[in-house]
Structure formats: structure tokens, C-alpha cells
Design a protein around this motif. Structure first.
Motif, PDB file in Angstrom:
ATOM      1  N   TRP A 139       0.870  -1.183   0.000  1.00  0.00           N
ATOM      2  CA  TRP A 139       0.000   0.000   0.000  1.00  0.00           C
ATOM      3  C   TRP A 139       0.902   1.227   0.000  1.00  0.00           C
ATOM      4  N   VAL A 140       0.554   2.216  -0.789  1.00  0.00           N
ATOM      5  CA  VAL A 140       1.203   3.527  -0.725  1.00  0.00           C
ATOM      6  C   VAL A 140       0.127   4.551  -0.414  1.00  0.00           C
ATOM      7  N   VAL A 141       0.351   5.332   0.623  1.00  0.00           N
ATOM      8  CA  VAL A 141      -0.588   6.379   1.029  1.00  0.00           C
ATOM      9  C   VAL A 141       0.056   7.722   0.757  1.00  0.00           C
ATOM     10  N   GLU A 142      -0.663   8.609   0.068  1.00  0.00           N
ATOM     11  CA  GLU A 142      -0.104   9.924  -0.256  1.00  0.00           C
ATOM     12  C   GLU A 142      -1.224  10.916  -0.504  1.00  0.00           C
ATOM     13  N   GLY A 143      -0.872  12.187  -0.426  1.00  0.00           N
ATOM     14  CA  GLY A 143      -1.832  13.253  -0.681  1.00  0.00           C
ATOM     15  C   GLY A 143      -1.213  14.606  -0.407  1.00  0.00           C
ATOM     16  N   ASN A 144      -1.954  15.653  -0.695  1.00  0.00           N
ATOM     17  CA  ASN A 144      -1.459  16.996  -0.446  1.00  0.00           C
ATOM     18  C   ASN A 144      -1.181  17.199   1.034  1.00  0.00           C
ATOM     19  N   GLN A 145      -0.007  17.738   1.337  1.00  0.00           N
ATOM     20  CA  GLN A 145       0.407  18.045   2.705  1.00  0.00           C
ATOM     21  C   GLN A 145       0.511  16.797   3.586  1.00  0.00           C
ATOM     22  N   ILE A 146       0.499  15.632   2.957  1.00  0.00           N
ATOM     23  CA  ILE A 146       0.625  14.376   3.690  1.00  0.00           C
ATOM     24  C   ILE A 146       1.869  13.648   3.164  1.00  0.00           C
ATOM     25  N   PRO A 147       2.843  13.369   4.031  1.00  0.00           N
ATOM     26  CA  PRO A 147       4.021  12.628   3.572  1.00  0.00           C
ATOM     27  C   PRO A 147       3.630  11.278   2.982  1.00  0.00           C
ATOM     28  N   MET A 148       4.314  10.883   1.923  1.00  0.00           N
ATOM     29  CA  MET A 148       4.041   9.601   1.276  1.00  0.00           C
ATOM     30  C   MET A 148       4.775   8.497   2.025  1.00  0.00           C
ATOM     31  N   ASN A 149       4.098   7.362   2.192  1.00  0.00           N
ATOM     32  CA  ASN A 149       4.738   6.222   2.844  1.00  0.00           C
ATOM     33  C   ASN A 149       4.154   4.935   2.276  1.00  0.00           C
ATOM     34  N   LEU A 150       4.913   3.848   2.385  1.00  0.00           N
ATOM     35  CA  LEU A 150       4.438   2.565   1.892  1.00  0.00           C
ATOM     36  C   LEU A 150       4.430   1.549   3.021  1.00  0.00           C
ATOM     37  N   TYR A 151       3.503   0.594   2.905  1.00  0.00           N
ATOM     38  CA  TYR A 151       3.306  -0.423   3.931  1.00  0.00           C
ATOM     39  C   TYR A 151       3.162  -1.785   3.258  1.00  0.00           C
ATOM     40  N   PRO A 152       3.916  -2.782   3.704  1.00  0.00           N
ATOM     41  CA  PRO A 152       3.796  -4.118   3.093  1.00  0.00           C
ATOM     42  C   PRO A 152       2.451  -4.745   3.427  1.00  0.00           C
ATOM     43  N   GLN A 153       1.735  -5.169   2.421  1.00  0.00           N
ATOM     44  CA  GLN A 153       0.434  -5.780   2.663  1.00  0.00           C
ATOM     45  C   GLN A 153       0.556  -7.096   3.425  1.00  0.00           C
ATOM     46  N   SER A 154       1.631  -7.828   3.202  1.00  0.00           N
ATOM     47  CA  SER A 154       1.795  -9.125   3.857  1.00  0.00           C
ATOM     48  C   SER A 154       2.079  -8.987   5.344  1.00  0.00           C
ATOM     49  N   ALA A 155       2.678  -7.855   5.757  1.00  0.00           N
ATOM     50  CA  ALA A 155       3.049  -7.687   7.164  1.00  0.00           C
ATOM     51  C   ALA A 155       1.875  -7.237   8.012  1.00  0.00           C
ATOM     52  N   PHE A 156       0.964  -6.460   7.450  1.00  0.00           N
ATOM     53  CA  PHE A 156      -0.112  -5.874   8.239  1.00  0.00           C
ATOM     54  C   PHE A 156      -1.494  -6.422   7.900  1.00  0.00           C
ATOM     55  N   TYR A 157      -1.674  -6.951   6.697  1.00  0.00           N
ATOM     56  CA  TYR A 157      -2.973  -7.446   6.258  1.00  0.00           C
ATOM     57  C   TYR A 157      -4.047  -6.343   6.340  1.00  0.00           C
ATOM     58  N   PHE A 158      -3.625  -5.117   6.110  1.00  0.00           N
ATOM     59  CA  PHE A 158      -4.545  -3.993   6.140  1.00  0.00           C
ATOM     60  C   PHE A 158      -5.400  -3.967   4.879  1.00  0.00           C
ATOM     61  N   SER A 159      -6.648  -3.511   5.035  1.00  0.00           N
ATOM     62  CA  SER A 159      -7.443  -3.113   3.880  1.00  0.00           C
ATOM     63  C   SER A 159      -7.067  -1.671   3.541  1.00  0.00           C
ATOM     64  N   ALA A 160      -7.566  -1.151   2.433  1.00  0.00           N
ATOM     65  CA  ALA A 160      -7.283   0.240   2.067  1.00  0.00           C
ATOM     66  C   ALA A 160      -7.760   1.189   3.161  1.00  0.00           C
ATOM     67  N   ASP A 161      -8.922   0.924   3.721  1.00  0.00           N
ATOM     68  CA  ASP A 161      -9.463   1.786   4.773  1.00  0.00           C
ATOM     69  C   ASP A 161      -8.601   1.717   6.027  1.00  0.00           C
ATOM     70  N   GLU A 162      -8.138   0.532   6.364  1.00  0.00           N
ATOM     71  CA  GLU A 162      -7.333   0.369   7.584  1.00  0.00           C
ATOM     72  C   GLU A 162      -5.961   1.022   7.437  1.00  0.00           C
ATOM     73  N   VAL A 163      -5.334   0.871   6.278  1.00  0.00           N
ATOM     74  CA  VAL A 163      -4.003   1.466   6.116  1.00  0.00           C
ATOM     75  C   VAL A 163      -4.107   2.993   6.073  1.00  0.00           C
ATOM     76  N   TYR A 164      -5.205   3.504   5.529  1.00  0.00           N
ATOM     77  CA  TYR A 164      -5.444   4.959   5.561  1.00  0.00           C
ATOM     78  C   TYR A 164      -5.583   5.439   7.006  1.00  0.00           C
ATOM     79  N   SER A 165      -6.372   4.738   7.800  1.00  0.00           N
ATOM     80  CA  SER A 165      -6.575   5.121   9.198  1.00  0.00           C
ATOM     81  C   SER A 165      -5.267   5.056   9.981  1.00  0.00           C
ATOM     82  N   PHE A 166      -4.484   3.995   9.737  1.00  0.00           N
ATOM     83  CA  PHE A 166      -3.198   3.848  10.411  1.00  0.00           C
ATOM     84  C   PHE A 166      -2.254   4.984  10.038  1.00  0.00           C
ATOM     85  N   HIS A 167      -2.175   5.276   8.737  1.00  0.00           N
ATOM     86  CA  HIS A 167      -1.262   6.305   8.246  1.00  0.00           C
ATOM     87  C   HIS A 167      -1.645   7.682   8.793  1.00  0.00           C
TER      88      HIS A 167
END
Length: 201
Positions: free
Chosen positions: A52-80
Motif C-alpha cells: 500500500w502507498v498512502v499519499e496526498g497533499n500536505q501528507i508525507p508519502m509512505n508505503l506499507y507491506p500488505q503481507s506484514a499488516f494485512y490492512f485493507s485500504a481503509d485500515e491502512v489509511y486510518s493507520f497512516h
């Protein structure tokens, strides 16, 4: 407006230091419920699996391994976003020097490490281009390697093979196992392992 497809692909491949190629990248979901427009990208690579890669205006970009966290898109957004809010939050009681002394076991490296981290903080404030953030990422990796080499002792591996000098993730894992052994500390070990994997990868 978020980053372009090419920027996200370049970011992922640079984070792997050129060891993987992006096979596909698509925006899985776009969120705008916290005052920012934030995109969650679903990335597939040839050798490093899915991210997963999370990014946006004024938000630092970061990536998260899907295999390590098993996050859905909504969960990784909330975590980030939770992580970003905690990073941006001001806390009068927070003393960064105390944190650095704690993770280095108050060793001789603590002042040097804190100075390097302060320099990176200044660079983050001035960074604008993707190359600026990539350079910061390289410096952060160098600091983690230096930290790993400082806190790790050969006896922590026991009968296992000694990790390579630059293998911060393995050294951190052995360090945590050494000081947090036993079943009663398994939750702590798992949590720290996930944080280490996210930080290093």
C-alpha cells in the motif's frame, strides 16, 4: 491533487533501492474526510510482493507491506493518518532527547544520533521535490544501520547465524528477543517487529 502514477512507481522502486519493479499501480481508494485528499494505492511488484502507498497533499508519502499488516485500504489509511497526526501533534512533555537516549540504552552514540535526527528534521521542513525526500530516506536508513550496529551484541544471536552489518531489521529483531523474551512479552515483540518492518521496508 495527489501524486502522479509515475511518481508513486518511482517512489516504490527507489525505496527498494532498485531491487524490484512495479508491475501494476492503481488508486484503490481516495479519502477526504479529515480535511485532506488522500489516495491509497495498491501496488504489485515483481519480487517484493504487494504494497500500500498512502499519499496526498500536505501528507508525507509512505508505503506499507500488505503481507506484514494485512490492512485493507481503509485500515491502512486510518493507520497512516493516525501516525501522521501523532507526528504533527505538539506535546510540551515530549523530550526527543529522552527517546533517543532510551533506544540507544543511553550509549555514547546518543548525542551523535540526536544531532543527525535534528538535521533530518530540518531537511524535512525544507523538502519540496521527490528527490529531496528520497535523499532523506537514504539518511534515515544510514541512521538505522548505525543504531543497529550500536545496540546489537553478537551473543544476542545465540546459535543462529550472525546478521550482516547492514541488516538493521534482523539486529532489531534479535535485540528485542534478547530483552523481551518469554511468552508474556510476545505481544510486545510482535508489535515492535511490525513497526521495524514498516520503518525499514
Amino acid at each position: 491533487m495527489g501524486r502522479a502514477y509515475e511518481e508513486v512507481v518511482e517512489y516504490v522502486e527507489n525505496q527498494s533501492q532498485g531491487k524490484c519493479k512495479v508491475l501494476s499501480a492503481k488508486t484503490e481508494h481516495t479519502f477526504d474526510d479529515l480535511g485532506y485528499k488522500v489516495n491509497v494505492w495498491n501496488i504489485k511488484t515483481d519480487v517484493d510482493g504487494a504494497w500500500w502507498v498512502v499519499e496526498g497533499n500536505q501528507i508525507p508519502m509512505n508505503l506499507y507491506p500488505q503481507s506484514a499488516f494485512y490492512f485493507s485500504a481503509d485500515e491502512v489509511y486510518s493507520f497512516h493518518m493516525g501516525l501522521m497526526q501523532r507526528m504533527f501533534a505538539t506535546n510540551e512533555d515530549y523530550e526527543p532527547e529522552d527517546y533517543v537516549r532510551a533506544i540507544t540504552l543511553d550509549g555514547e552514540i546518543a548525542p551523535t544520533l540526536f544531532r543527525k535526527l535534528k538535521n533530518i528534521a530540518l531537511l524535512i521542513e525544507e523538502a519540496k521535490e521527490i528527490e529531496d525526500f528520497q535523499s532523506i530516506g537514504v539518511r534515515c536508513r544510514e541512521i538505522l544501520i548505525e543504531l543497529g550496529n550500536t545496540i546489537y551484541q553478537p551473543e544476542m544471536a545465540g546459535s543462529d547465524e550472525q546478521p550482516q552489518a547492514s541488516n538493521f531489521k534482523k539486529k532489531a529483531e534479535l535485540f528485542v528477543k534478547f530483552y523481551l523474551s518469554g511468552s508474556e512479552n510476545s505481544d510486545y515483540r510482535n508489535c515492535i517487529k511490525k513497526l521495524t518492518e514498516a520503518t525499514w521496508d
